[in-house]
Design an enzyme around this catalytic site. Structure first.
Site, PDB file in Angstrom:
ATOM      1  N   LYS A  58      76.321  15.989 -14.415  1.00  0.00           N
ATOM      2  CA  LYS A  58      75.790  16.123 -15.773  1.00  0.00           C
ATOM      3  C   LYS A  58      76.939  16.042 -16.776  1.00  0.00           C
ATOM      4  O   LYS A  58      78.125  16.108 -16.400  1.00  0.00           O
ATOM      5  CB  LYS A  58      75.051  17.458 -15.917  1.00  0.00           C
ATOM      6  CG  LYS A  58      75.920  18.679 -15.682  1.00  0.00           C
ATOM      7  CD  LYS A  58      75.116  19.970 -15.745  1.00  0.00           C
ATOM      8  CE  LYS A  58      76.035  21.169 -15.492  1.00  0.00           C
ATOM      9  NZ  LYS A  58      75.319  22.452 -15.595  1.00  0.00           N
ATOM     10  N   TYR A  81      97.956  15.676 -44.027  1.00  0.00           N
ATOM     11  CA  TYR A  81      97.130  16.335 -45.030  1.00  0.00           C
ATOM     12  C   TYR A  81      97.649  17.746 -45.319  1.00  0.00           C
ATOM     13  O   TYR A  81      98.073  18.466 -44.415  1.00  0.00           O
ATOM     14  CB  TYR A  81      95.684  16.445 -44.550  1.00  0.00           C
ATOM     15  CG  TYR A  81      94.932  15.129 -44.536  1.00  0.00           C
ATOM     16  CD1 TYR A  81      94.668  14.446 -45.712  1.00  0.00           C
ATOM     17  CD2 TYR A  81      94.462  14.600 -43.341  1.00  0.00           C
ATOM     18  CE1 TYR A  81      93.969  13.250 -45.708  1.00  0.00           C
ATOM     19  CE2 TYR A  81      93.752  13.406 -43.309  1.00  0.00           C
ATOM     20  CZ  TYR A  81      93.516  12.737 -44.502  1.00  0.00           C
ATOM     21  OH  TYR A  81      92.817  11.556 -44.483  1.00  0.00           O
TER      22      TYR A  81
END
Length: 383
Positions: free
Chosen positions: A36, A275
């Site tokens: 999964k 940033y």
């Protein structure tokens, strides 16, 4: 290859891990490979193909779309078991293709019987029992209704399995809860058997339970994280190693996540990088710009704390991790050039970036970090 990073999946590492797991469970216990979450980030198609080559013939998935991907990949007779989501429209496809699936509510049980009757093919179901996880499963009055439905539709439903899921077998603090769950599972199993509902397989064990609670092996174990080379928790690893003379980790990691240096940049002392003002250059620095950011699964929380490997040496992430790029400090790594290999996760030379260390820095679990690796990063099978 038109991608900014790629993932290598080691076939030999998988073969090693499967051999180790089969040694633990013995020849009489079925090994189900849990794939999964895009095979825990390793890629369902790529992982399924090498797992099948390595002797795996039983796969557990979460949903019908994952089952379909496995079915389209396998090249030999293989059992596929859906442990979670499948809607009523998908049930007919599953029954027609011999896909097994969990049943944990009456609507699915009745619909499965109806589909089997309509297309004239008996369907194999795994009845999930609620033992204390309190997520999905039959108990009490709902189990009584399920028993009646099994009897009513016995010509169309094959009780392939009885199963449950443990609520935290990887931690010793959950020991009493796990033991209570196993006891309840045994009681409910006996109740069903007394009424003639005898399963082909009983299965409860995940990776952690396989190691910590050998009595839970029963007929089948559902193994996820350990086949990929990771222990469910430090406790599970410690419990196993405490019983061994050889302290070498028997598991090998399959995954290496790599990119390349996109560009190089010189930054002067005192300048801010990226940033904001989270990182100020403490000296004249050389930066390597790597074309991977948080949109590719490299967590923004690794800003200013993460590491990558370049030329066999660690390079620190500096500044904020951007959506598509990050900057790393290569000032003290001589000879770094454009297109130089960058290892984000895995081994290069004698150094390694482990998922555990990666996870600790980003506050993510192994499972979470791996399954968040985007599906469209190419997965390449290597020896």
């Amino acid at each position: 290859m038109f991608h900014s990073s790629y993932i290598e999946i080691s076939k030999s590492a998988l073969q090693n891990n499967i051999a180790f797991i089969k040694q633990l469970i013995g020849q009489q216990v079925q090994f189900s490979s849990v794939i999964k979450g895009n095979a825990y980030g390793h890629g369902i198609e790529q992982f399924t193909s090498i797992a099948q080559e390595s002797g795996v013939d039983h796969f557990s998935v979460f949903s019908a779309d994952e089952a379909q991907r496995v079915l389209q990949t396998v090249s030999a007779p293989t059992t596929i078991m859906i442990m979670g989501y499948i809607d009523n429209q998908e049930l007919e496809w599953a029954v027609a293709h011999g896909i097994e699936f969990y049943v944990f509510e009456m609507s699915r049980l009745e619909e499965a019987a109806g589909v089997a009757k309509r297309i004239g093919k008996r369907t194999r179901i795994h009845l999930e029992l609620e033992t204390g996880m309190n997520r999905t499963g039959f108990e009490g009055e709902t189990l009584a209704r399920a028993e009646a439905a099994l009897e009513k539709h016995k010509d169309f439903l094959e009780l392939k399995g009885l199963c449950t899921h443990f609520a935290g077998a990887e931690s010793i603090q959950n020991h009493d809860r796990v033991m209570a769950q196993q006891e309840k599972f045994q009681q409910l199993t006996q109740r069903l058997q007394r009424k003639g509902h005898i399963p082909v397989q009983r299965h409860t064990a995940c990776s952690a339970a396989m190691v910590a609670y050998p009595h839970t092996h029963m007929d089948m174990v559902r193994i996820g994280i350990m086949q990929y080379g990771f222990w469910p928790s430090p406790e599970t690893y410690g419990q196993y190693m405490a019983q061994q003379q050889d302290k070498t980790d028997p598991l090998r990691r399959l995954i290496n996540w790599k990119s390349r240096v996109m560009s190089l940049k010189t930054v002067q002392h005192g300048e801010y990088i990226g940033y904001g003002t989270s990182y100020q250059a403490p000296r004249k620095m050389t930066l390597a710009i790597v074309p991977v950011g948080y949109s590719w699964g490299y967590s923004r929380s690794l800003s200013n704390v993460g590491n990558v490997l370049i030329k066999g040496m660690r390079a620190s992430v500096v500044g904020i991790v951007n959506m598509n790029v990050m900057m790393v400090d290569v000032t003290d790594i001589p000879g770094v050039a454009k297109d130089e290999e960058v290892v984000l996760l895995g081994r290069q030379g004698n150094e390694s970036i482990t998922v555990a260390s990666f996870g600790e820095l980003s506050t993510q679990l192994n499972y979470e970090l791996l399954t968040r690796l985007p599906v469209n990063i190419p997965r390449i099978i290597v020896a």
